[in-house]
Design an enzyme around this catalytic site. Structure first.
Site, PDB file in Angstrom:
ATOM      1  N   GLU A  39      46.870  46.177 -30.430  1.00  0.00           N
ATOM      2  CA  GLU A  39      45.990  44.887 -29.802  1.00  0.00           C
ATOM      3  C   GLU A  39      45.229  44.628 -28.065  1.00  0.00           C
ATOM      4  OE1 GLU A  39      47.870  40.762 -31.840  1.00  0.00           O
ATOM      5  OE2 GLU A  39      48.392  42.380 -32.109  1.00  0.00           O
ATOM      6  N   TYR A  47      43.848  29.154 -35.732  1.00  0.00           N
ATOM      7  CA  TYR A  47      44.846  30.487 -36.394  1.00  0.00           C
ATOM      8  C   TYR A  47      45.816  30.479 -35.194  1.00  0.00           C
ATOM      9  CZ  TYR A  47      40.197  32.810 -38.552  1.00  0.00           C
ATOM     10  OH  TYR A  47      38.950  33.105 -38.932  1.00  0.00           O
ATOM     11  N   CYS A  57      44.113  42.272 -33.920  1.00  0.00           N
ATOM     12  CA  CYS A  57      44.482  42.596 -33.791  1.00  0.00           C
ATOM     13  C   CYS A  57      44.162  44.507 -34.748  1.00  0.00           C
ATOM     14  CB  CYS A  57      45.924  42.228 -35.062  1.00  0.00           C
ATOM     15  SG  CYS A  57      45.091  41.583 -36.961  1.00  0.00           S
ATOM     16  N   GLU A  80      45.479  25.835 -38.092  1.00  0.00           N
ATOM     17  CA  GLU A  80      46.422  26.578 -39.230  1.00  0.00           C
ATOM     18  C   GLU A  80      46.308  26.391 -40.086  1.00  0.00           C
ATOM     19  OE1 GLU A  80      48.087  29.762 -40.481  1.00  0.00           O
ATOM     20  OE2 GLU A  80      47.934  30.296 -38.194  1.00  0.00           O
ATOM     21  N   ASN A 108      52.616  29.375 -30.353  1.00  0.00           N
ATOM     22  CA  ASN A 108      52.454  30.504 -29.553  1.00  0.00           C
ATOM     23  C   ASN A 108      51.956  30.244 -28.147  1.00  0.00           C
ATOM     24  OD1 ASN A 108      53.999  33.455 -28.469  1.00  0.00           O
ATOM     25  ND2 ASN A 108      51.692  34.375 -28.521  1.00  0.00           N
ATOM     26  N   GLN A 131      54.971  36.504 -33.051  1.00  0.00           N
ATOM     27  CA  GLN A 131      54.743  38.389 -32.482  1.00  0.00           C
ATOM     28  C   GLN A 131      56.102  39.493 -32.244  1.00  0.00           C
ATOM     29  OE1 GLN A 131      51.412  39.511 -31.352  1.00  0.00           O
ATOM     30  NE2 GLN A 131      50.191  37.409 -31.423  1.00  0.00           N
ATOM     31  N   ASP A 169      42.082  34.287 -32.872  1.00  0.00           N
ATOM     32  CA  ASP A 169      43.088  35.127 -32.866  1.00  0.00           C
ATOM     33  C   ASP A 169      43.491  35.363 -34.372  1.00  0.00           C
ATOM     34  OD1 ASP A 169      45.795  36.887 -33.245  1.00  0.00           O
ATOM     35  OD2 ASP A 169      47.036  35.366 -31.980  1.00  0.00           O
TER      36      ASP A 169
END
Length: 362
Positions: A354, A217, A320, A238, A222, A189, A295
């Site tokens: 976002e 994802y 996003c 991921e 994070n 990020q 995400d």
């Protein structure tokens, strides 16, 4: 607007316009009040990339104007985090007459942490050798008393690391400080201050949900690590190998025992859950997957993943791209209510938005 410049007097007006645009895009849904999370108005970006322009003895950073596609000289870059903004002229002065470090230098990429660490990737249009490595090592040592900087050299099919190829970031979650390896070339990020607010918001949304969490994802972990204390188990998936390695490194670094990272695409996860197959080595019958966090990239969720997500009791959707978010919500709203809506201003002075949405099954 000028590339890389800040306009604090216009910030609130621009943010209000973003909030209005978001609600317009989602007007078909029953929406709660928008929770708005502001950015700092300057020095907020932890990543920056520049072309290096050579003009005789002079060298400088430049960016390309998106309209004219012409190079624009950049001598100051106040949107960048202070370690980046302060170091940019230092780098140019240090390499201006250093043949090994300047010759055919094409680009400089910066990655900074809020702890003051700085990673600089120097990208060349020539093959690098031991002489380059020694020159970079010497410069890093000379700068060490004043700057916590590390260098990487890149050229075609080459990556030379002077010491480390990552910085270590710190965020707080559930009254705990969590360290994150942020690897050169991998997604992180870009706005650390807003990311901290995103982690706080997500932690607040998931408080009391219990059971197990599936995250798609997950990147370098994070959200996975920040939310681990809220759930019995976190299963994070991921596809990018570099991100998986960072996530596993971060799990070990923080001694978190209830997060597992699997290398699987969202589509493969959807297929495994739909047909009751093993999720890698995990027995799905032993998991209480009540909550899912997604995400996704700008394209949003594909149909198979969207179908998978709709079966969860609680959905935390970080987006996003509000356009693809709206399209996905048109399906999810058939089974879920939107209980919370957040706007995170990751990219001030741009049109980018976002969004965070918490959905609860009816």
């Amino acid at each position: 607007m000028s590339l890389g410049q800040v306009f604090p007097a216009q910030y609130e007006t621009q943010l209000a316009a973003k909030a209005a645009h978001l609600r317009h895009l989602l007007a078909q849904f029953a929406l709660p009040e928008t929770e708005i999370f502001r950015s700092a108005v300057s020095h907020f970006r932890q990543r920056a990339e520049f072309r290096i322009w050579h003009n005789g003895d002079d060298i400088y950073h430049c960016m390309f104007d998106p309209a004219s596609r012409q190079p624009v000289r950049v001598d100051e870059f106040p949107i960048a985090a202070k370690p980046i903004a302060d170091f940019m002229p230092v780098l140019l002065k240090a390499i201006q007459f250093n043949h090994q470090l300047r010759y055919r230098l094409y680009q400089a990429d910066y990655l900074a942490s809020t702890t003051g660490e700085l990673l600089v990737s120097l990208i060349y249009k020539r093959k690098l050798d031991e002489q380059w490595l020694e020159a970079a090592r010497q410069l890093q040592q000379e700068l060490a008393p004043l700057y916590n900087v590390r260098f990487i050299g890149r050229a075609r099919k080459q990556k030379l690391v002077v010491s480390d190829d990552f910085v270590t970031e710190r965020f707080n979650a559930a009254d705990r400080s969590i360290q994150y390896q942020q690897l050169e070339g991998s997604f992180t990020q870009p706005n650390a201050g807003v990311n901290q607010q995103m982690l706080d918001w997500a932690s607040n949304c998931t408080a009391g949900l219990g059971g197990d969490l599936l995250e798609l994802y997950c990147g370098n972990g994070n959200f996975s690590l920040a939310l681990a204390s809220q759930f019995d188990q976190v299963i994070a998936t991921e596809l990018a190998r570099s991100s998986i390695k960072s996530a596993q490194y971060n799990i070990a670094l923080n001694q978190i025992g209830n997060v597992q990272v699997l290398q699987m695409s969202a589509e493969d996860v959807a297929a495994a859950l739909q047909h009751g197959r093993m999720l890698k080595e995990l027995d799905l019958a032993k998991l209480a997957l009540n909550t899912v966090l997604v995400d996704p990239p700008r394209a949003g969720l594909d149909p198979a993943t969207l179908s998978l997500v709709s079966g969860f009791q609680s959905i935390l959707y970080i987006s996003c791209n509000p356009e693809t978010l709206a399209a996905n919500l048109a399906e999810l709203a058939k089974t879920h209510d939107i209980s919370r809506l957040a706007l995170f201003d990751q990219f001030p002075y741009t049109h980018h938005i976002e969004t965070g949405v918490l959905l609860r099954k009816r």
